[in-house]
Design an enzyme around this catalytic site. Structure first.
Site, short mmCIF file in Angstrom:
data_model
loop_
_atom_site.label_atom_id
_atom_site.label_comp_id
_atom_site.label_asym_id
_atom_site.label_seq_id
_atom_site.Cartn_x
_atom_site.Cartn_y
_atom_site.Cartn_z
CG LEU A 171 -1.78 1.25 1.46
CD1 LEU A 171 -2.77 1.44 0.33
CD2 LEU A 171 -2.55 1.14 2.79
CB THR A 172 3.45 2.40 2.44
OG1 THR A 172 2.57 2.37 3.55
CG2 THR A 172 4.45 3.54 2.61
CD GLU A 173 2.07 4.67 -4.42
OE1 GLU A 173 2.26 5.86 -4.76
OE2 GLU A 173 1.34 3.89 -5.05
N GLY A 179 2.27 7.68 2.86
CA GLY A 179 2.21 6.68 3.91
C GLY A 179 0.88 6.77 4.61
N GLY A 229 -8.32 -5.73 10.61
CA GLY A 229 -7.91 -6.93 11.34
C GLY A 229 -6.40 -6.99 11.48
CG LEU A 276 13.65 -3.74 35.15
CD1 LEU A 276 12.38 -4.57 35.13
CD2 LEU A 276 13.95 -3.27 36.57
N GLY A 298 20.02 -3.81 32.88
CA GLY A 298 21.24 -3.00 32.92
C GLY A 298 22.07 -3.19 31.67
CD GLU A 322 -0.34 -4.33 9.44
OE1 GLU A 322 0.39 -5.05 8.78
OE2 GLU A 322 -1.56 -4.49 9.49
NE ARG A 335 -10.93 11.23 9.66
CZ ARG A 335 -10.14 10.75 8.71
NH1 ARG A 335 -10.15 9.45 8.42
NH2 ARG A 335 -9.35 11.55 8.06
#
Lengths: 283, 388
Positions: free
Chosen positions: B133-135, B139, B248, B345, B347, B371, B383
């Protein structure tokens, strides 16, 4: 063919403790697993079913929570699970256990069809006796094939089976008749991974639950603590042996000489070995 | 108890089937994925063999219908699976998630012929799938995509490029969102591009912060010819298909953060139970106990939220989209923070690769971005709350 696989839910041996007073295994709070040796038996049974058709029934005797191990077995692809559970079975030793299981197997035979093969693991990791399999075979009058490494062939028409059995010093090839009881050796196969569908089937399946009465056991004096002559007198960690290993200085003499000397010494102590060695080198 | 969120009591329990699904996925992850995860990360190795092992287990089409080999399960079931897999390796789990997203898009929006042609091979994992999808120039504003597909005889001819494509070069099919019409969302279509399509090529493997076990590349189309039979649904349906996949997908990618974060917390618990300082085990210091208590509390809150959102999608609740967005935002932020706290934690050891926690921090960072970024999640939530 119909195959019955006896499994046992055991404490994960990595996390076991022994009761300081009674010397019995403390099971509470310890995660349980299917006895690892039984998984080799189960996988062998599933493989046979996949090739020859039929059904695999898993059977266990234990407290109600032993149902978990049966569900796991169903998740690997077993077709049916029977849980033999009753307070009368508590405290069973191998004699009482093999009695109860053989009664249940007979009942499974009446109810779901007579088994062609009964499988058990070589032994359990909590008891380590390797007695229950042979005990069942004797009671049900089944041919007894213990320590089986491989099932070479099965002919369902002639009802003959050929197996390779681990024996001291070698492998025996045995031919026997069905029905038989097989105790399966470790590392003979690898348990399959159940699919999502099998996991779901296992969750949806009903586990058949039988009491002593359901399994047709009338004589309760042969069950549980009452039917168990075994008394654990003492549990102890084995002490190291007193003999010390001899150290041989290899700096002064050749290794060949030392080896020859040692072999001669061993043969003097165990003359029978000489014959075997000659036999092996001759073939 | 049924695995639905009971609104009257807000109680939540998994049912027996869901526990069975969870155990099965946990066993696979522990045996086949966890022992290798650090090695794959270090070597940037794509474990195609282990990924393909998940097909016969039913993980190639978890919520795809069963006539084409799918497992026909629900979204909550899938969340349990991805959580279990990501406990071993978030990158591995995410790859399976993206594959499943594409498979479900074809299942839902493909015609019979397309379903029969693609899905048996996808559900068995003979073919692996990527989502495009992303180009480079779009994005979050996905509807501004520019990759164009022009009909020419029996083919579409594609020109353009897709950016940050997980599995590019390794996958066998690509679900590509393309522009077939005017500007805006209504001009977008979805087409399935096979790896061997003429004019399809891949960019260099990107050097990225985490997810090293899978490649991320550009997917480049230069007069790339794809049969018109590969168009899903009709021209102009693509934006809806892409968003349906993501609804999903967001739950899955959140689950892939949750499992990784749980693994980080588990590692922090073991480490602080062993490490000694100032004469006692460091988990005896209240400052660290409080940190552990907060990590556990926040992670459990994230888990329950995610399960509730997945359950909404399973029941097709009208506010499922908002819940998916809220869960994705909340779980992936929490997941990253828990992993980052775990690193602290441990270290100096937390900073070392061999202890596995720095990998989890690196892996989980991207879950806040992909996503739909967590900023876009807030747009979706707002929205739904106050209208456009």
């Amino acid at each position: 063919m119909h195959i019955v696989v006896c499994i046992k839910q055991v404490p994960d041996s990595a996390q076991i403790r022994v009761h300081p007073v009674t010397n019995t295994i403390m099971r509470q709070g310890v995660p349980t697993i299917i006895n690892p040796y039984d998984l080799f038996a189960l996988e062998e049974a599933l493989k046979l079913r996949d090739v020859h058709g039929g059904e695999v029934t898993v059977l266990t005797m234990g407290p109600p929570m032993a149902e978990d191990s049966l569900r796991k077995a169903l998740g690997y692809g077993a077709d049916r699970a029977v849980l033999l559970t009753d307070r009368y079975f508590a405290g069973s030793d191998t004699l009482a256990t093999s009695f109860a299981l053989s009664q249940a197997i007979a009942k499974i035979g009446e109810t779901f069809g007579r088994p062609d093969i009964v499988f058990t693991g070589k032994q359990t990791i909590d008891g380590d006796t390797a007695q229950v399999g042979p005990g069942i075979a004797k009671r049900l009058d089944l041919s007894q094939l213990t320590y089986v490494a491989k099932i070479a062939s099965i002919d369902l028409d002639t009802r003959e089976i050929e197996v390779a059995r681990r024996a001291e010093g070698g492998t025996q090839l045995l031919k026997s008749r069905l029905p038989c009881l097989i105790t399966m050796l470790e590392d003979t196969n690898e348990i399959r991974r159940g699919s999502l569908q099998q996991a779901l089937c296992a969750a949806r399946s009903q586990v058949v639950k039988w009491t002593a009465a359901d399994a047709g056991i009338d004589d309760l004096t042969r069950c549980g603590l009452r039917g168990s002559p075994t008394v654990v007198k003492r549990v102890f960690a084995p002490t190291a042996r007193a003999e010390r290993a001899a150290q041989i200085d290899t700096a002064e003499r050749g290794l060949q000489d030392i080896a020859d000397e040692l072999i001669a010494d061993i043969l003097t102590r165990r003359p029978a070995l000489e014959h075997e060695l000659a036999f092996n080198s001759g073939t | 108890m049924d695995a639905a969120v009971d609104a009257s009591t807000s109680q939540f329990e998994l049912n027996e089937e869901q526990r069975a699904i969870q155990e099965m996925a946990q066993a696979f992850a522990a045996d086949r994925v966890a022992p290798n995860a650090l090695d794959w990360d270090r070597r940037k190795h794509f474990p195609a063999d282990v990924i393909r092992e998940t097909g016969p287990l039913g993980l190639g089409g978890i919520y795809v219908r069963d006539d084409v080999g799918g497992s026909a399960l629900g979204r909550l079931d899938a969340v349990l699976i991805f959580e279990a897999l990501s406990h071993a390796d978030p990158g591995f789990s995410s790859f399976i998630s993206i594959h499943n997203m594409v498979a479900s898009m074809i299942d839902r929006f493909g015609n019979d012929e397309q379903r029969q042609r693609f899905l048996p091979k996808l559900t068995s994992m003979e073919w692996l799938a990527s989502y495009c999808l992303t180009e480079p120039g779009s994005g979050s504003d996905a509807a501004a995509l520019k990759t164009r597909a022009v009909k020419s005889g029996g083919d579409y001819v594609l020109n353009g490029a897709k950016q940050f494509i997980s599995g590019a070069g390794d996958s066998d099919v690509y679900a590509v969102m393309v522009r077939t019409g005017a500007d805006g969302p209504k001009g977008i279509s979805t087409i399935v591009v096979p790896k061997d399509a003429p004019g399809l090529s891949f960019g260099a493997n990107e050097h990225k912060m985490g997810w090293h076990m899978q490649s991320t590349r550009q997917v480049i189309f230069e007069d790339c010819k794809v049969p018109a039979e590969n168009l899903l649904s009709g021209e102009g349906a693509g934006f809806g298909i892409a968003m349906a996949g993501l609804d999903g997908g967001r739950l899955n990618i959140a689950a892939c953060s949750l499992g990784g974060a749980q693994s980080a917390l588990d590692k922090a618990l073991s480490y602080t139970a062993e490490r000694k300082a100032f004469g006692s085990k460091i988990n005896q210091f209240q400052a660290l106990q409080f940190r552990l208590a907060d990590m556990e509390t926040e992670l459990q809150a994230a888990r329950i939220f995610l399960y509730a959102a997945a359950s909404k999608l399973d029941r097709k609740a009208p506010d499922a989209g908002k819940w998916s967005a809220m869960a994705k935002r909340f779980v992936t932020d929490t997941g990253f923070n828990v992993a980052n706290d775990a690193l602290q934690l441990l270290g100096g050891y937390g900073y070392l690769h061999d202890y596995g926690v720095e990998k989890l921090v690196r892996d989980l960072r991207v879950h806040q971005i992909l996503e739909g970024t967590n900023e876009i999640m807030r747009v979706i939530i707002a929205r739904a709350l106050i209208g456009r």
